[in-house]
Design an enzyme around this catalytic site. Structure first.
Site, short mmCIF file in Angstrom:
data_model
loop_
_atom_site.label_atom_id
_atom_site.label_comp_id
_atom_site.label_asym_id
_atom_site.label_seq_id
_atom_site.Cartn_x
_atom_site.Cartn_y
_atom_site.Cartn_z
N ASP A 93 -10.27 2.58 -3.51
CA ASP A 93 -10.86 1.33 -3.01
C ASP A 93 -12.29 1.17 -3.52
OD1 ASP A 93 -8.54 1.37 -1.62
OD2 ASP A 93 -9.44 1.13 0.35
N ASP A 142 0.84 -1.19 0.00
CA ASP A 142 0.00 0.00 0.00
C ASP A 142 0.88 1.25 0.00
OD1 ASP A 142 -2.52 1.13 0.03
OD2 ASP A 142 -3.22 -0.25 1.58
N GLY A 173 -3.79 3.75 -8.50
CA GLY A 173 -3.73 4.40 -9.81
C GLY A 173 -3.01 5.73 -9.80
C1 GLA Z 1 -5.97 0.81 1.41
C2 GLA Z 1 -6.03 -0.20 0.27
C3 GLA Z 1 -7.06 -1.26 0.60
C4 GLA Z 1 -6.70 -1.92 1.93
C5 GLA Z 1 -6.57 -0.89 3.02
C6 GLA Z 1 -6.00 -1.46 4.29
O1 GLA Z 1 -7.15 1.55 1.50
O2 GLA Z 1 -6.32 0.43 -0.94
O3 GLA Z 1 -7.12 -2.21 -0.43
O4 GLA Z 1 -5.51 -2.66 1.77
O5 GLA Z 1 -5.72 0.17 2.63
O6 GLA Z 1 -5.94 -0.50 5.29
#
Ligand code: GLA
Length: 656
Positions: free
Chosen positions: A292, A205, A272
């Site tokens: 997300d 991440d 992205g």
């Molecule tokens: C971000 C990612 C998610 C998930 C969360 C975990 O938002 O994009 O897919 O992994 O962190 O905290």
């Protein structure tokens, strides 16, 4: 940026040519194809697409995130793993079991070793109060014939530490102990995850580079170390693309050192941003293309759109990732079977990873029928790795066509984005099949077959996606159009000057800010990238009034690579400045190389010049490269250039 056009790299035209004076070219341009050192358009003569990691087909499996957010535990994860095995999903390919955020308790003072929260992962309590290991866990996963995935952040802190502050599973301790991300610990952590603990897959991440801003309430209240943002969520121009890329490259290098046998998967989760569309394929095995996903239809549309028009950037080993599936929740729950099928079908068609993320232990049988549909899974996992191409595009309905293998078969999805019934006319031509021979469609949901010649009318129910396997007489019987084989193409240089945000991505009501913000403006660039069957800006391909149903749309100063594994003998294409170009003043020139050698070239072609047909003998050639050189000035807009009806054929002289 790496691929910056330089004046030195530009062949010098002495005079501009238009129209059909193509033959005179070589005399006019000198040098013909001079490649100065560092010229990004110089033919490499070898495949430059990434070959690291092991994701020859899109990853499949289960992730804990959409099911449990940070509230994971060993029973939930092993329960999901057991269900994959018991239901036969594992045999279908669902082998990846991924732990997302929430597993850690702290980074140990002194040696920096990460500590697992043993309250939720009891098998990790391997020795003494401070010694924890995931090895017993990954051993169990491996013994089940599955693969194990872990989660971290490229910065110091993870996303839950910014967005899930209520979570019972946040890292604890001092500021330094709560710095569980990779920053400053890349080699140590990667070795721990892959050499010691035995993980096979890592999702990385990027909140640590974006959300812990100096002076912010978050940093002050939570007592985090502040970080000047390398990713500015609201501004691609203020994002340090190079620095972000280098962070992920450092990890990729550590992974290669830890797993020289290439048996790992690197999933880049920068939503992205940081123009990852253009470099993710060179660094990792999959890269998120959007924010997300939330369990709403419009969020699904948004995420789908962010990946669906990037077909040329994906292929075996590297995949666009529109996020984990949200089947099981909200508008994709058991009461919405049409939406569940659509979500799954669309992800399958665009070669997205098929990572389901509901509580598998308690899921309904109807979901198993969807995610366990072997025909739909098979098209996602087709070895050739050609992402579906949107062949008819509108805000209401889309037609997506995916080449299977070398094109003997096609899959086609008819997708109704809207809430009203949508009438769709499927043409044999959409499938690049002959419209005078019968086309057989096998519905991969109902398993029924029908045959049509020319065209077929179908009315789609609201939100419905029908998926068919299609067979018929190919338009090109002795070859393929390049736009049919995006998985065999590597966009080495796409000619974009400045990353631009894609205005065609569906903008939903922002799930996090509702209508309080400026709206869900996509923050990922991609506008202007190379496209199959349209221009980089989504227009139909057309040169001097001649329309091309097939072809590749690029910008000037671009270089594409095409793998010729199938051993084609000839490449042909009608080339020219596209009628849609905004820059109508600058000529461009097209070059075809085979394994680094110049095989064919065009005259300098100006706006309005008819498209000459380039032919190149590619017998025995492994990598064909297609270069368009254009204006040298950074101030001028790129020219929209078209490789019309670009095709590879078996016998020299054979064609459309
Ligand atoms: C971000 C990612 C998610 C998930 C969360 C975990 O938002 O994009 O897919 O992994 O962190 O905290």
């Amino acid at each position: 940026m790496k691929h910056r056009w330089t004046e030195a790299a530009q062949p010098k035209p002495l005079k501009l040519l238009c129209g059909s004076l193509a033959a005179a070219v070589t005399l006019i341009f000198a040098p013909v194809h001079a490649a100065s050192p560092g010229d990004p358009l110089a033919a490499a003569g070898r495949w430059e697409g990434a070959t690291n990691g092991s994701a020859s087909t899109p990853p499949m499996g289960w992730s804990s995130w959409n099911a449990f957010r940070t509230e994971i535990d060993e029973a939930k994860v092993l329960g999901a793993a057991q269900t994959l095995v018991d239901t036969g999903l594992a045999k279908l390919g669902y082998r990846q079991v991924n732990i997302d955020d929430g597993w850690w308790v702290k980074r140990r003072t002194g040696d920096g070793r990460l500590q697992i929260r043993t309250g939720i992962f009891p098998s990790a309590a391997t020795g003494g109060p401070d010694e924890t290991s995931f090895k017993p866990f990954t051993d169990k996963i491996h013994a089940m014939g599955l693969k194990a995935g872990i989660y971290t952040d490229i910065g110091r802190n993870a996303c839950s530490q910014a967005y899930d502050l209520h979570s019972p599973n946040l890292p604890t301790g001092t500021t330094a102990e709560r710095e569980v991300g990779l920053e400053g610990f890349v080699t140590q952590d990667i070795n721990l995850y892959f050499k010691e603990w035995g993980f096979d897959y890592i999702k990385i991440d990027a909140c640590g580079l974006a959300d812990f801003l100096p002076g912010s309430d978050l940093v002050k209240k939570q007592n985090y170390r502040a970080q000047e943002p390398l990713i500015e969520r609201g501004s691609i121009n203020r994002t340090d693309i190079k620095a972000v890329r280098e962070r992920y490259e450092e990890v990729a290098a550590a992974l290669q050192a830890a797993r020289p046998g290439n048996d790992y998967v690197l999933s880049i989760c920068a939503w992205g941003m940081a123009n990852v569309r253009s470099w993710g394929k060179d660094v990792g095995n999959l890269w998120r293309t959007s924010a997300d996903i939330t369990p709403s239809w419009t969020s699904m549309l948004h995420n789908f759109d962010s990946a669906a028009k990037r077909a040329l950037y994906a292929g075996p080993g590297h995949w666009n990732d529109p996020d984990i599936l949200h089947i099981g929740h909200g508008e994709f729950d058991v009461a919405n079977p049409v939406e569940v099928r659509s979500h799954f079908s669309l992800w399958a068609m665009i070669n997205a990873p098929l990572l389901v993320s509901y509580d598998l232990r308690n899921g309904p049988a109807s979901f198993l029928e969807v995610i366990g549909n072997p025909d739909v899974v098979a098209l996602n996992q087709d070895k050739a790795g050609h992402q579906g191409v949107i062949t008819y595009d509108s805000d209401d309905a889309q037609i997506i066509v995916k080449t299977l293998g070398n094109g003997e078969r096609k899959a086609v999805a008819l997708f109704n984005r809207g809430a009203s019934p949508a009438p769709v006319t499927l043409l044999a031509g959409h499938l690049k099949l002959s419209d005078s021979a019968p086309v057989t469609l096998r519905d991969l949901w109902s398993k029924k077959s029908t045959t049509f010649t020319g065209e077929k009318e179908i009315v789609l129910a609201p939100h419905e996606t029908l998926v068919f396997e299609a067979t018929g007489k190919r338009q090109l019987e002795n070859g393929v159009y390049l736009s049919e084989i995006p998985g065999s193409i590597n966009v080495a240089v796409d000619g974009t000057r400045q990353p631009q945000l894609d205005p065609t991505v569906h903008r939903m009501i922002d799930p996090w800010s509702s209508t309080r913000s400026g709206g869900s403006r996509p923050q990922y660039a991609g506008w202007g990238g190379a496209q199959a069957d349209t221009t980089p800006y989504g227009q139909s391909l057309q040169v001097a009034g001649q329309v091309f149903e097939s072809g590749i749309g690029v910008l000037s100063n671009s270089r594409l690579q095409v793998k010729n594994d199938a051993g084609y003998a000839e490449l042909t294409a009608s080339v020219g400045v596209d009628d849609s170009t905004e820059n109508t003043r600058q000529p461009v020139r097209f070059y075809v190389y085979g394994d680094g050698k110049l095989l064919a070239e065009s005259a300098p072609l100006a706006f309005g010049a008819k498209a000459p047909r380039l032919k190149a003998n590619i017998r025995g050639v492994k990598v064909v490269e297609l270069v368009v050189r254009g204006t040298k000035s950074d101030d001028a807009l790129p020219v929209v250039a078209t490789w019309g009806d670009a095709q590879l054929t078996r016998a020299a002289g054979a064609g459309i």
